[in-house]
Write an enzyme that holds these catalytic residues in place. Sequence first.
Site, PDB file in Angstrom:
ATOM      1  N   ARG A  87       5.694   5.840  -2.574  1.00 53.14           N
ATOM      2  CA  ARG A  87       6.873   5.040  -2.409  1.00 53.14           C
ATOM      3  C   ARG A  87       8.102   5.445  -3.194  1.00 53.14           C
ATOM      4  O   ARG A  87       8.870   4.391  -3.537  1.00 53.14           O
ATOM      5  CB  ARG A  87       6.270   3.634  -2.534  1.00 53.14           C
ATOM      6  CG  ARG A  87       5.416   3.176  -1.345  1.00 53.14           C
ATOM      7  CD  ARG A  87       4.916   1.770  -1.223  1.00 53.14           C
ATOM      8  NE  ARG A  87       4.067   1.565  -0.127  1.00 53.14           N
ATOM      9  CZ  ARG A  87       4.128   1.190   1.052  1.00 53.14           C
ATOM     10  NH1 ARG A  87       5.425   1.578   1.654  1.00 53.14           N
ATOM     11  NH2 ARG A  87       3.273   1.184   2.166  1.00 53.14           N
ATOM     12  N   LEU A  88       8.073   6.646  -3.819  1.00 53.94           N
ATOM     13  CA  LEU A  88       9.343   6.832  -4.835  1.00 53.94           C
ATOM     14  C   LEU A  88      10.208   7.756  -3.872  1.00 53.94           C
ATOM     15  O   LEU A  88      10.697   8.711  -3.823  1.00 53.94           O
ATOM     16  CB  LEU A  88       8.778   7.673  -5.914  1.00 53.94           C
ATOM     17  CG  LEU A  88       7.869   6.921  -6.798  1.00 53.94           C
ATOM     18  CD1 LEU A  88       7.294   7.906  -7.748  1.00 53.94           C
ATOM     19  CD2 LEU A  88       8.440   5.776  -7.335  1.00 53.94           C
TER      20      LEU A  88
END
Length: 211
Positions: free
Chosen positions: A188-189
């Site tokens: 989720r970066l």
Amino acid sequence: MTEFNPSSKELTNSDFTQASKPFELFDEWLEDAKQSEVNDPNALSLASVDPSGLPNVRMVLLKGFDDRGFVFYTNLESAKGQELLSAGKAAMCFHWKSLRRQVRIRGAIVQVEDSEANEYYQSRARGSRIGAWASKQSRPLESRFALEKEVARYTAKFAIGDIPRPDHWSGVRLVPTSIEFWHDRPFRLHDRVLFTRNSDGDDWSKDRLYP
């Protein structure tokens, strides 16, 4: 105007965070989506607000875009049409699951010129042009048969010759003041780039956002 028309362009692997022109980047991403999405790569969720301020959202199809904005067509007397014209602003979201990409757009709403609406209307299938007359979009419908009667009535009325565009059916352009590009990354970066401007014709500023 760039019309929606699938092509055979290969997917691009360029680093979109380096882009400086949002409309050009959107064009690249839409071309990629035409190759990867099974249905309607030009589909978008369109958000508006009703007179009480309650949000509304629905799916529509992008029918063209250029540096002026993003165009779709609707019955201006429908709930959607009335909300858009009354508030004068809206938001769009494109999501291409196969590419793990999203584009969010916000800005002002303007009606397209009659000549532009007429040109697109005449490009539609004859049945779709009849439908624009027959459907009182968003209003109560007593039965399917009632709709079919209206279709039959206008089919008979326009049995010969061209079918004129109804005054209540036209195109709407969202003139963006913000365009955000999002791409999925592990853990989720994600990569997010936001282009903003104060009004149409101004230069774009660009910020990279935390995921």
